[in-house]
Design a protein around this motif. Structure first.
Motif, PDB file in Angstrom:
ATOM      1  N   GLY A  35      -2.464  -1.196  22.492  1.00  0.00           N
ATOM      2  CA  GLY A  35      -1.917  -0.036  22.574  1.00  0.00           C
ATOM      3  C   GLY A  35      -0.532   0.325  21.743  1.00  0.00           C
ATOM      4  O   GLY A  35       0.370   0.829  21.999  1.00  0.00           O
ATOM      5  N   ILE A  36      -0.926  -0.252  20.467  1.00  0.00           N
ATOM      6  CA  ILE A  36      -0.139   0.074  19.407  1.00  0.00           C
ATOM      7  C   ILE A  36      -0.526   0.639  18.091  1.00  0.00           C
ATOM      8  O   ILE A  36      -1.626   0.134  17.837  1.00  0.00           O
ATOM      9  CB  ILE A  36       0.792  -1.301  19.135  1.00  0.00           C
ATOM     10  CG1 ILE A  36      -0.216  -2.531  18.594  1.00  0.00           C
ATOM     11  CG2 ILE A  36       1.402  -1.880  20.316  1.00  0.00           C
ATOM     12  CD1 ILE A  36       0.599  -3.669  18.107  1.00  0.00           C
ATOM     13  N   VAL A  37       0.440   1.467  17.305  1.00  0.00           N
ATOM     14  CA  VAL A  37      -0.177   1.719  15.870  1.00  0.00           C
ATOM     15  C   VAL A  37       0.965   1.636  15.075  1.00  0.00           C
ATOM     16  O   VAL A  37       2.115   2.199  15.372  1.00  0.00           O
ATOM     17  CB  VAL A  37      -0.727   3.168  16.280  1.00  0.00           C
ATOM     18  CG1 VAL A  37       0.372   4.347  16.925  1.00  0.00           C
ATOM     19  CG2 VAL A  37      -1.167   3.908  14.799  1.00  0.00           C
ATOM     20  N   TYR A  38       0.843   1.343  13.699  1.00  0.00           N
ATOM     21  CA  TYR A  38       1.794   0.982  12.881  1.00  0.00           C
ATOM     22  C   TYR A  38       1.251   1.786  11.469  1.00  0.00           C
ATOM     23  O   TYR A  38       0.111   1.800  11.165  1.00  0.00           O
ATOM     24  CB  TYR A  38       1.680  -0.528  12.385  1.00  0.00           C
ATOM     25  CG  TYR A  38       2.511  -0.727  11.020  1.00  0.00           C
ATOM     26  CD1 TYR A  38       3.852  -0.819  10.820  1.00  0.00           C
ATOM     27  CD2 TYR A  38       1.575  -1.475  10.146  1.00  0.00           C
ATOM     28  CE1 TYR A  38       4.247  -0.986   9.634  1.00  0.00           C
ATOM     29  CE2 TYR A  38       2.151  -1.756   8.949  1.00  0.00           C
ATOM     30  CZ  TYR A  38       3.374  -1.620   8.668  1.00  0.00           C
ATOM     31  OH  TYR A  38       4.159  -2.036   7.574  1.00  0.00           O
ATOM     32  N   VAL A  39       2.366   2.327  11.164  1.00  0.00           N
ATOM     33  CA  VAL A  39       2.223   3.265   9.919  1.00  0.00           C
ATOM     34  C   VAL A  39       2.918   2.480   8.775  1.00  0.00           C
ATOM     35  O   VAL A  39       3.886   2.456   8.786  1.00  0.00           O
ATOM     36  CB  VAL A  39       2.732   4.795   9.985  1.00  0.00           C
ATOM     37  CG1 VAL A  39       2.691   5.465   8.680  1.00  0.00           C
ATOM     38  CG2 VAL A  39       2.082   5.497  10.975  1.00  0.00           C
ATOM     39  N   LYS A  40       2.267   2.449   7.694  1.00  0.00           N
ATOM     40  CA  LYS A  40       2.567   1.538   6.398  1.00  0.00           C
ATOM     41  C   LYS A  40       3.583   2.383   5.636  1.00  0.00           C
ATOM     42  O   LYS A  40       3.426   3.499   5.690  1.00  0.00           O
ATOM     43  CB  LYS A  40       1.580   0.981   5.568  1.00  0.00           C
ATOM     44  CG  LYS A  40       0.721  -0.051   6.221  1.00  0.00           C
ATOM     45  CD  LYS A  40      -0.486  -0.429   5.344  1.00  0.00           C
ATOM     46  CE  LYS A  40      -0.096  -0.770   4.121  1.00  0.00           C
ATOM     47  NZ  LYS A  40      -1.294  -1.234   3.298  1.00  0.00           N
ATOM     48  N   ASN A  41       4.640   1.576   5.349  1.00  0.00           N
ATOM     49  CA  ASN A  41       5.606   2.471   4.295  1.00  0.00           C
ATOM     50  C   ASN A  41       5.858   1.263   3.083  1.00  0.00           C
ATOM     51  O   ASN A  41       6.482   0.261   3.140  1.00  0.00           O
ATOM     52  CB  ASN A  41       6.867   2.550   4.850  1.00  0.00           C
ATOM     53  CG  ASN A  41       7.790   3.017   3.917  1.00  0.00           C
ATOM     54  OD1 ASN A  41       7.523   3.643   2.983  1.00  0.00           O
ATOM     55  ND2 ASN A  41       9.123   2.777   4.287  1.00  0.00           N
ATOM     56  N   PRO A  42       5.215   1.606   1.852  1.00  0.00           N
ATOM     57  CA  PRO A  42       5.050   0.459   1.038  1.00  0.00           C
ATOM     58  C   PRO A  42       6.488   0.063   0.452  1.00  0.00           C
ATOM     59  O   PRO A  42       7.342   0.809   0.299  1.00  0.00           O
ATOM     60  CB  PRO A  42       4.312   1.390  -0.238  1.00  0.00           C
ATOM     61  CG  PRO A  42       3.175   2.146   0.421  1.00  0.00           C
ATOM     62  CD  PRO A  42       4.102   2.614   1.699  1.00  0.00           C
TER      63      PRO A  42
END
Length: 238
Positions: A35-42
């Motif tokens: 139940g997790i979601v990660y948005v990448k930030n280069p």
């Protein structure tokens, strides 16, 4: 940094508009089983966080590939479904991302992608109206001038474009926005809040954090860089 308002509904099409020339799927990693979601930030601990997620997902705590961006075993967006991920980012899951001091991130992008690499230089030369030549060095002054001329959404490379655009803060209300400067503590906050098992954290690309300040003797350039990333300073409190 925890939001105190209800999360708005987010659609895949809305998010896709922020990445007109790159696959959006490359920037979002979800683990539905947790139940997790990660948005990448280069240029903000992406390699470290991806490896942490891979070990969490697989249970293989010894996994340590040379390039975790290409060799991870994380679920693909195509297997999870765009609509499901959009729902996860709309409140159906615990969402998080990481940011970094804008000046240090700018410095890292220049040294890593422009000074110590050649393939990225052509993007800067194009913005300057010059003929592309990977072998020709790009000065710090040229880099600043070029990104001043680029449209943040349609032209800037995600490695140096403003972070609030990369992580789409106008669309997404995160459960936690961590900082690279307090990475270990923030990962523990995320782990506890989302009820995740403990897995070892292996810091990646930490050498670049120790480099000196290339803007230290250039207050003129620092002022211009601060203007480029004014939205990041405002959104993330740096």
């Amino acid at each position: 940094m925890e939001p105190d308002v209800a999360k708005p509904t987010v659609t895949w099409a809305q998010m896709r508009a922020y990445f007109p020339h790159r696959p959006l799927a490359y920037h979002i990693h979800a683990l539905p089983e947790y139940g997790i979601v990660y948005v990448k930030n280069p240029k903000a601990a992406c390699s470290t966080v991806l490896l942490w997620l891979d070990r969490l997902h697989t249970g293989d705590h010894e996994f340590s590939p040379a390039n975790v961006h290409t060799d991870n075993r994380l679920p693909k967006v195509s297997s999870i479904g765009r609509r499901r991920i959009a729902r996860m980012l709309s409140g159906a899951a615990y969402s998080f991302t990481f940011v970094r001091d804008p000046l240090r991130r700018f410095q890292s992008a220049y040294l890593d992608k422009i000074v110590n690499s050649t393939g990225w230089r052509t993007e800067i030369q194009t913005a300057l109206g010059e003929e592309s030549d990977e072998a020709r060095p790009v000065s710090l002054d040229d880099f600043v001038t070029a990104i001043e001329r680029q449209d943040p959404v349609s032209e800037m490379n995600p490695h140096w474009r403003p972070q609030h655009i990369n992580v789409m803060t106008s669309l997404i209300k995160y459960d936690h926005i961590g900082r690279i400067e307090t990475l270990a503590a923030d990962l523990e906050i995320i782990r506890e809040a989302a009820g995740l098992p403990a897995v070892p954290v292996e810091a990646r690309n930490v050498a670049e954090v120790r480099r000196g300040d290339i803007l230290a003797d250039r207050p003129d350039l620092e002022e211009r860089v601060r203007a480029i990333y004014a939205g990041d300073f405002e959104n993330f409190g740096y």
